[in-house]
Design an enzyme around this catalytic site. Structure first.
Site, mmCIF file in Angstrom:
data_model
loop_
_atom_site.group_PDB
_atom_site.id
_atom_site.type_symbol
_atom_site.label_atom_id
_atom_site.label_comp_id
_atom_site.label_asym_id
_atom_site.label_seq_id
_atom_site.Cartn_x
_atom_site.Cartn_y
_atom_site.Cartn_z
ATOM 1 N N SER A 76 5.474 -6.872 3.276
ATOM 2 C CA SER A 76 5.818 -7.286 4.745
ATOM 3 C C SER A 76 6.647 -8.467 4.631
ATOM 4 O O SER A 76 6.330 -9.422 3.774
ATOM 5 C CB SER A 76 4.641 -7.350 5.655
ATOM 6 O OG SER A 76 3.847 -8.506 5.168
ATOM 7 N N LYS B 44 -1.271 -7.303 -9.212
ATOM 8 C CA LYS B 44 -2.357 -7.192 -7.977
ATOM 9 C C LYS B 44 -1.848 -6.207 -7.092
ATOM 10 O O LYS B 44 -0.847 -6.299 -6.246
ATOM 11 C CB LYS B 44 -2.328 -8.552 -7.510
ATOM 12 C CG LYS B 44 -3.522 -9.044 -6.924
ATOM 13 C CD LYS B 44 -4.031 -8.243 -5.737
ATOM 14 C CE LYS B 44 -3.396 -8.273 -4.366
ATOM 15 N NZ LYS B 44 -3.718 -7.281 -3.300
ATOM 16 N N CYS C 14 9.421 1.876 3.462
ATOM 17 C CA CYS C 14 10.195 0.528 3.784
ATOM 18 C C CYS C 14 11.546 1.042 4.094
ATOM 19 O O CYS C 14 12.335 0.418 4.448
ATOM 20 C CB CYS C 14 10.242 -0.336 2.749
ATOM 21 S SG CYS C 14 10.803 0.193 1.313
ATOM 22 N N GLU D 135 8.696 -4.018 13.124
ATOM 23 C CA GLU D 135 8.683 -3.091 12.189
ATOM 24 C C GLU D 135 7.364 -2.403 12.296
ATOM 25 O O GLU D 135 6.264 -2.880 12.186
ATOM 26 C CB GLU D 135 8.744 -3.602 10.600
ATOM 27 C CG GLU D 135 8.339 -2.548 9.615
ATOM 28 C CD GLU D 135 8.201 -2.904 8.321
ATOM 29 O OE1 GLU D 135 7.655 -3.945 8.003
ATOM 30 O OE2 GLU D 135 9.043 -2.367 7.373
ATOM 31 N N GLU E 285 -5.029 -3.698 -1.999
ATOM 32 C CA GLU E 285 -6.302 -3.436 -2.059
ATOM 33 C C GLU E 285 -6.649 -2.057 -1.383
ATOM 34 O O GLU E 285 -7.972 -1.481 -1.472
ATOM 35 C CB GLU E 285 -7.113 -4.591 -1.468
ATOM 36 C CG GLU E 285 -6.713 -4.801 -0.176
ATOM 37 C CD GLU E 285 -5.617 -5.748 0.119
ATOM 38 O OE1 GLU E 285 -4.717 -5.449 -0.365
ATOM 39 O OE2 GLU E 285 -5.685 -6.090 1.288
ATOM 40 N N PHE F 105 0.676 -1.267 -0.029
ATOM 41 C CA PHE F 105 0.100 0.004 0.068
ATOM 42 C C PHE F 105 0.875 1.078 -0.097
ATOM 43 O O PHE F 105 0.503 2.393 -0.405
ATOM 44 C CB PHE F 105 -1.009 0.124 1.084
ATOM 45 C CG PHE F 105 -0.262 0.617 2.584
ATOM 46 C CD1 PHE F 105 -0.086 1.621 2.837
ATOM 47 C CD2 PHE F 105 0.190 -0.544 3.352
ATOM 48 C CE1 PHE F 105 0.714 2.001 3.958
ATOM 49 C CE2 PHE F 105 0.758 -0.099 4.678
ATOM 50 C CZ PHE F 105 1.275 1.225 5.008
HETATM 51 P P1 NAD Z 1 1.417 -6.733 3.035
HETATM 52 O O1 NAD Z 1 2.482 -7.726 2.890
HETATM 53 O O2 NAD Z 1 0.583 -6.699 3.918
HETATM 54 O O3 NAD Z 1 0.618 -6.581 1.626
HETATM 55 C C1 NAD Z 1 1.572 -6.635 0.419
HETATM 56 C C2 NAD Z 1 0.765 -7.363 -0.919
HETATM 57 O O4 NAD Z 1 0.361 -8.440 -0.472
HETATM 58 C C3 NAD Z 1 -0.607 -6.596 -0.880
HETATM 59 O O5 NAD Z 1 -0.919 -6.756 -2.298
HETATM 60 C C4 NAD Z 1 -1.727 -7.469 -0.083
HETATM 61 O O6 NAD Z 1 -2.710 -7.401 -0.843
HETATM 62 C C5 NAD Z 1 -1.103 -8.651 -0.296
HETATM 63 N N1 NAD Z 1 -1.321 -9.669 0.975
HETATM 64 C C6 NAD Z 1 -1.473 -9.369 2.232
HETATM 65 N N2 NAD Z 1 -1.725 -10.294 2.850
HETATM 66 C C7 NAD Z 1 -1.497 -11.599 2.332
HETATM 67 C C8 NAD Z 1 -1.813 -12.833 2.600
HETATM 68 N N3 NAD Z 1 -1.958 -13.354 3.739
HETATM 69 N N4 NAD Z 1 -1.516 -13.646 1.536
HETATM 70 C C9 NAD Z 1 -1.150 -13.219 0.255
HETATM 71 N N5 NAD Z 1 -1.205 -12.025 0.128
HETATM 72 C C10 NAD Z 1 -1.333 -10.931 0.983
HETATM 73 O O7 NAD Z 1 2.093 -4.947 2.906
HETATM 74 P P2 NAD Z 1 1.618 -3.749 3.486
HETATM 75 O O8 NAD Z 1 1.124 -3.407 4.640
HETATM 76 O O9 NAD Z 1 0.732 -3.461 1.960
HETATM 77 O O10 NAD Z 1 3.104 -2.840 2.973
HETATM 78 C C11 NAD Z 1 3.767 -2.337 4.002
HETATM 79 C C12 NAD Z 1 5.085 -3.565 4.035
HETATM 80 O O11 NAD Z 1 5.666 -3.572 3.069
HETATM 81 C C13 NAD Z 1 5.851 -3.188 5.166
HETATM 82 O O12 NAD Z 1 6.347 -4.191 5.789
HETATM 83 C C14 NAD Z 1 7.171 -2.411 4.286
HETATM 84 O O13 NAD Z 1 8.451 -2.551 4.803
HETATM 85 C C15 NAD Z 1 7.144 -3.362 3.158
HETATM 86 N N6 NAD Z 1 7.549 -2.457 1.948
HETATM 87 C C16 NAD Z 1 9.041 -3.209 1.611
HETATM 88 C C17 NAD Z 1 9.654 -2.409 0.590
HETATM 89 C C18 NAD Z 1 10.873 -2.970 0.112
HETATM 90 O O14 NAD Z 1 11.526 -2.675 -1.027
HETATM 91 N N7 NAD Z 1 11.592 -3.908 0.784
HETATM 92 C C19 NAD Z 1 9.042 -1.517 -0.368
HETATM 93 C C20 NAD Z 1 7.539 -1.140 0.018
HETATM 94 C C21 NAD Z 1 7.164 -1.795 1.399
#
Ligand code: NAD
Length: 510
Positions: free
Chosen positions: A241, A188, A296, A395, A191, A164
């Site tokens: 994450s 994808k 991140c 985090e 959401e 997000f």
């Molecule tokens: P998230 O892991 O909750 O979601 C990321 C994606 O995975 C979304 O599209 C979501 O719909 C999907 N998702 C969520 N739960 C899922 C599940 N149980 N099974 C399958 N798919 C699932 O992350 P977020 O909250 O959207 O974003 C924040 C996180 O992203 C933080 O941890 C941040 O550090 C990380 N991030 C990392 C980088 C990097 O380059 N390393 C960059 C941006 C964000």
């Protein structure tokens, strides 16, 4: 402004818009009956409902991408370059529209949202050089009368799953190099803030990208699993994450896909006693609270070495009352709300937890959050954080900056190296020798020397170490081109038929 752009930028007060998928060059309404709410985090009001895809809908997107791939991979490099220049112009011309969507759904302030689009645009600009980037190598006369050369070819249909916190830029890190390399793409997006992807889809179509080369399916775990298990998807890029990154990597590779899965972070900024403390304090406030800490690469832990600590904490505390928290569309705001109410409450709970664990709450963001229904939290500074505390280990992903005090450079580096994450790290010092040693010693993928958020420029690659990245290749830049292509080596000979003979020995060079 284009028609497609207008569709997503017109505000319709009082109405809850429906956000559909984008398959084969057109919006497609979902049929699952499942959807997710999209909020304006500054007001707490739901602005839209986004359709959640079924596995069949994901399959429809993959089939469209598969059909499109067959012709897209034959499109010449010069024509692809031409399309990418047009994409660059359109994204540039619509950067305010994109940024506005980011602010309205993510909450980040408009100037920061424009910065996000600008950094994504740099990746698109890099991809305008695809003809140069995708070149192979050639060895004439590798053996007598034999030439050998390598080529890089696209993989086919590739998938992208994005978080997000950068709803425009992170997808650009993926689709731009993937498509420039000749692949077709199924995105994808998160959401929580899905509209930027839909505006992007319209702009790509307007730029002349053939239908089916870029598709968007919205949804949750159901859609993600359908991508990870789909036999016609060759590779998956993921950013999000750490627990989900690990899951995506394990599930995707188990299904035979190439996967790069970037995870979470706990980025340390080390401040040595010789650093310019005013400059370090400015950097810490900017990097800790920018985008409400939902980056991140945000600095979340300050490691103050020796006598730097008291002065640094004092300088940051002095600056905090000046951070203007408010609606991101208000030009006076410097920090917006958090993305959802649940996330805001979770971040706030870490302030209470820090106090329970024995940290000193120097500034409490719960006391300075703007009134109203928005998902706001003020800025928090927590001193005396110890490595065994949850506020150190987890985090938090919000406007909460922790300070850990250590006596020596070695102790500071050990903290970073022992941490399970290894995304970004920074050191503030005036000593070039120590900075150089630090770059050698530290276990993290992106290192800043007096630079708090060292996001690599587009012609280098982005990625962390340890639990911040699962997979071998970093994202965008030269490693992005490698990720989205596979190599082939051609050994060729044009012999004089008169010299031909049967030889059952293993081919040797001569
Ligand atoms: P998230 O892991 O909750 O979601 C990321 C994606 O995975 C979304 O599209 C979501 O719909 C999907 N998702 C969520 N739960 C899922 C599940 N149980 N099974 C399958 N798919 C699932 O992350 P977020 O909250 O959207 O974003 C924040 C996180 O992203 C933080 O941890 C941040 O550090 C990380 N991030 C990392 C980088 C990097 O380059 N390393 C960059 C941006 C964000």
């Amino acid at each position: 402004m284009t028609e497609v752009a207008e569709q997503f930028t017109e505000e319709q007060p009082g109405e809850t818009a429906r956000i559909t998928h984008w398959i084969d060059g057109a919006p497609v309404e979902g049929t699952s009956g499942r959807s997710g709410p999209v909020f304006n985090p500054a007001t707490g009001v739901q602005s839209a409902a986004v359709d959640f895809a079924t596995p069949d809908e994901v399959d429809a997107a993959v089939q469209a991408a598969k059909r499109a791939f067959e012709s897209w991979r034959t499109v010449s490099l010069s024509r692809r370059t031409e399309i990418f220049f047009r994409i660059r112009e359109l994204v540039h011309d619509h950067s305010d529209d994109l940024a506005r969507l980011l602010t309205l759904e993510h909450g980040k302030v408009f100037s920061d949202a424009k910065g996000e689009v600008a950094r994504g645009l740099e990746v698109i600009e890099f991809c305008c050089g695809i003809a140069q980037l995708i070149k192979g190598e050639h060895s004439e006369q590798a053996s007598t009368g034999v030439d050998v050369y390598s080529i890089r070819q696209p993989l086919g249909v590739v998938g992208g799953i994005t978080p997000f916190n950068f709803p425009a830029m992170v997808p650009m890190w993926m689709w731009a190099p993937a498509i420039a390399c000749g692949n077709s793409f199924v995105l994808k997006p998160s959401e929580k803030d899905p509209s930027a992807s839909m505006l992007t889809a319209g702009l790509l179509k307007e730029a002349g990208l053939p239908d089916g080369v870029f598709n968007v399916v919205h949804g949750d775990k159901v859609a993600v699993d359908a991508v990870l298990e789909h036999p016609d998807i060759a590779a998956v890029s993921f950013v999000g994450s750490t627990p989900i990154a690990r899951y995506v990597y394990e599930t995707g590779t188990k299904n035979g896909k190439r996967v790069q899965a970037l995870g979470g972070a706990k980025n340390h900024m080390i401040v040595l006693p010789d650093a310019d403390i005013a400059m370090a304090a400015d950097a810490a406030v900017s990097a800790g609270y920018g985008s409400a800490g939902e980056r991140c690469m945000a600095v979340s832990m300050l490691v103050a070495v020796g006598h730097a600590a008291d002065e640094l904490v004092g300088a940051i505390k002095e600056r905090l009352p000046n951070v203007k928290v408010g609606d991101g569309m208000n030009p006076g705001s410097e920090m917006g709300p958090l993305v959802t109410r649940e996330h805001r409450d979770k971040v706030a709970s870490y302030i209470a937890k820090g106090a329970e664990e024995g940290a000193t709450i120097v500034t409490d963001g719960r006391e300075s959050a703007p009134n109203g229904n928005g998902f706001f939290l003020g800025v928090t500074l927590m001193d005396d954080v110890k490595p065994e505390m949850d506020v150190y280990k987890d985090e938090i992903f919000g406007p909460v900056l922790g300070v850990t005090r250590v006596e020596t450079y070695d102790q500071a580096v050990k903290l970073v190296n022992d941490n399970p994450y290894g995304n970004g790290v920074a050191i503030f010092t005036r000593d070039g020798g120590v900075a150089r040693q630090f770059q050698f010693d530290v276990k993290a993928g992106m290192v800043g020397v007096n630079v708090p958020i060292p996001v690599p420029v587009a012609y280098y690659s982005f990625g962390g170490w340890k639990n911040s990245l699962f997979g071998d290749l970093h994202i965008y830049g030269p490693e992005g081109i490698q990720f989205y292509t596979r190599g082939k080596v051609v050994t060729s000979r044009w012999p004089d038929p008169a010299t031909s003979k049967v030889d059952l020995g293993f081919p040797q060079t001569r």
